[in-house]
Write an enzyme that holds these catalytic residues in place. Structure first.
Site, PDB file in Angstrom:
ATOM      1  N   CYS A 411       0.841  -1.204   0.000  1.00 14.47           N
ATOM      2  CA  CYS A 411       0.000   0.000   0.000  1.00 14.47           C
ATOM      3  C   CYS A 411       0.873   1.249   0.000  1.00 14.47           C
ATOM      4  O   CYS A 411       0.363   2.358   0.113  1.00 14.47           O
ATOM      5  CB  CYS A 411      -0.952  -0.007   1.193  1.00 14.47           C
ATOM      6  N   GLU A 450      -2.191   0.899  -4.649  1.00 15.27           N
ATOM      7  CA  GLU A 450      -1.604  -0.359  -4.178  1.00 15.27           C
ATOM      8  C   GLU A 450      -0.731  -0.859  -5.328  1.00 15.27           C
ATOM      9  O   GLU A 450      -1.144  -0.768  -6.489  1.00 15.27           O
ATOM     10  CB  GLU A 450      -2.755  -1.346  -3.911  1.00 15.27           C
TER      11      GLU A 450
END
Ligand SMILES: C[S@@+](CC[C@H](N)C(=O)[O-])C[C@H]1O[C@@H](n2cnc3c(N)ncnc32)[C@H](O)[C@@H]1O
Length: 459
Positions: A411, A450
């Site tokens: 992330c 992401e």
């Protein structure tokens, strides 16, 4: 850095260990000045970067939120840092080509710190997020040319609004006990540390927003009982009536409540206060992608019949999302997780889904290698660490173990790029080939992306 380079200004930036920020030697100074400036870039934090031409002929770089390249904006500079200044967005004087203000769905956009990109058409958001990954690898992964492959297209979220299955609005209560007539309940104002009152959040799901309305009333009615501020928890849970098969969305507000989530045919449960991905709509795409990467044959040679690894180690496994959804690609899955509650839910999730080949180990990923007995040449590893990425203790053990394939889900692409540089620059990791890197957009309208990188150890 690109803007400074293009203006011939020094770019000897130092970055913090987590790769998230620049280390500045000079203390910031306060400066209040209104200015009009052109925006030339969009930063990885989704803020516009503009060049302010000063009367003395010098130029200053200014970060202006809610602006995009091509915009001419009015902004108020409030802080001067070593390499750039920070400004509040005031208004768009003339909009850049890509700007489409009719797309903005939230009346708090340009105040709330949550979203940055609502004025940008979705396909352009995805192109920007690919560019964020390109730049992260350019600046944070210093390896030889050709080692990092061309970054793939960013995969979009099926839902562009109404996707967030978790919201955590907050409120403050003044320490002196003097309550304002109406206590603001909502989210932090951009660039400030106070909360602004926000009645609904269009990136939250309809069920979450409906429950949020009720929670706001409850807090308002009982505000006198709070000695300090608090953060509310709203987490969507899917309920299916076993007989009628009808689905109903419930919302959990207690961190100990148990949330149920369906990813394709898998049912996953976890405590509302624990980690779980907050955009359900994209999970089938992401988990299928990760599963496909695990199944890829081992050699880059197209005609290769060397099968993919038989074992899967899911480090940082949470309540088992990837271990469970990817179990059918391997003979055995071992999940590793530091949170005892998550390990216990991962174990029961595997049982509930009749998965017998997955088991879960409680522990720090940095010391798991002594507990893993699968042959490295036949083992794939999923890494999905928190934002700070993997630490050097973990990466050194990984480099001693050398799993045949690594699927690194992140992330924070900046720490991912830093970690890949660590692996690829170490003599033990020289045989890793980076097969692919691409983004997945878990959070449309925001700057987050992401990134999934896949590496294979060549013979
Ligand atoms: C980004 S989440 C990913 C979880 C899971 N892969 C998912 O997608 O639901 C990171 C997980 O790593 C766990 N974690 C954090 N530090 C860890 C460590 N040192 N060792 C093992 N797990 C850790 C957290 O508890 C969290 O569940």
């Amino acid at each position: 850095m690109q803007v400074r380079e293009s203006l011939g200004l020094p770019v000897n930036f130092k970055t913090s260990e987590d790769g998230n920020s620049f280390v500045v030697d000079q203390q910031p100074s306060t400066e209040f000045r209104h200015t009009e400036l052109s925006i030339v870039r969009l930063s990885s934090t989704g803020d516009g970067i503009g060049v302010d031409k000063l009367e003395d002929g010098t130029t200053e770089i200014v970060v202006v939120p809610y602006s995009i390249p091509g915009d001419l904006v009015r902004a108020k500079i409030y802080k001067k840092l070593e390499y750039y200044s920070l400004a509040d967005f005031e208004e768009v004087i003339s909009g850049g080509q890509a700007r489409d203000d009719s797309l903005i769905r939230c009346k708090y956009f340009t105040k709330c710190a949550g979203c940055q990109l609502q004025m940008l058409p979705y396909e352009k958001q995805l192109l920007h997020k690919r560019e964020v990954i390109v730049r992260a690898y350019k600046y944070f992964c210093n390896v030889s040319d050709g080692v990092i492959p061309e970054i793939g297209d960013t995969i979009g979220s099926p839902l562009e609004y109404g996707y967030r299955t978790k919201l955590t609005p907050h409120f403050d209560v003044p320490r002196n006990g003097h309550l304002p007539a109406v206590t603001p309940i909502g989210f932090t104002q951009k660039g400030r540390s106070f909360v602004i009152d926000i009645e609904e959040c269009p990136i939250g799901t309809p069920a979450i927003n409906a429950e949020y309305k009720k929670e706001r009333l409850r807090v308002r009615d009982t505000i006198g009982t709070y000695k300090r501020g608090a953060t509310l928890l709203l987490r969507e849970s899917m309920e299916i009536d076993e007989t009628t098969k009808e689905t109903k969305k419930a919302v959990c507000t207690d961190s100990k409540d148990i949330v149920t989530e369906y990813v394709n045919s898998y049912r996953l449960m976890y405590p509302a206060g624990d980690f779980f991905q907050c955009n359900s709509s994209i999970l089938p795409r992401v988990t299928e992608y990760v599963n496909t990467q695990i199944k890829l044959p081992l050699s880059s040679n197209e005609s290769s019949t060397v099968p993919a690894p038989k074992y899967l180690v899911d480090a940082y496994c949470g309540s088992g999302l990837f271990s469970i959804t990817c179990n059918d690609s391997v003979e055995e899955v071992i999940g590793v997780e530091i949170s005892p509650k998550s390990v216990s839910f991962a174990t029961s999730n595997a049982q509930d889904n009749n998965i017998a080949n997955a088991h879960f180990v409680l522990g720090d990923a940095a010391v798991i290698f002594e507990k893993i007995s699968t042959p490295p040449k036949e083992t794939s590893m999923i890494l999905d660490p928190p934002r700070k990425g993997c630490d050097s203790t973990f990466l050194n053990q990984l480099l001693d173990y050398l799993p045949r394939r690594i699927v690194y889900v992140s992330c924070n692409v900046h720490t991912q790029a830093r970690d890949l540089a660590y692996i690829l620059s170490d003599r033990r990791g020289l045989k890793y080939r980076v097969n692919s890197i691409r983004g997945f957009d878990f959070f449309p309208q925001t700057h987050h992306v992401e990134s999934i990188a896949v590496l294979t150890l060549e013979d």
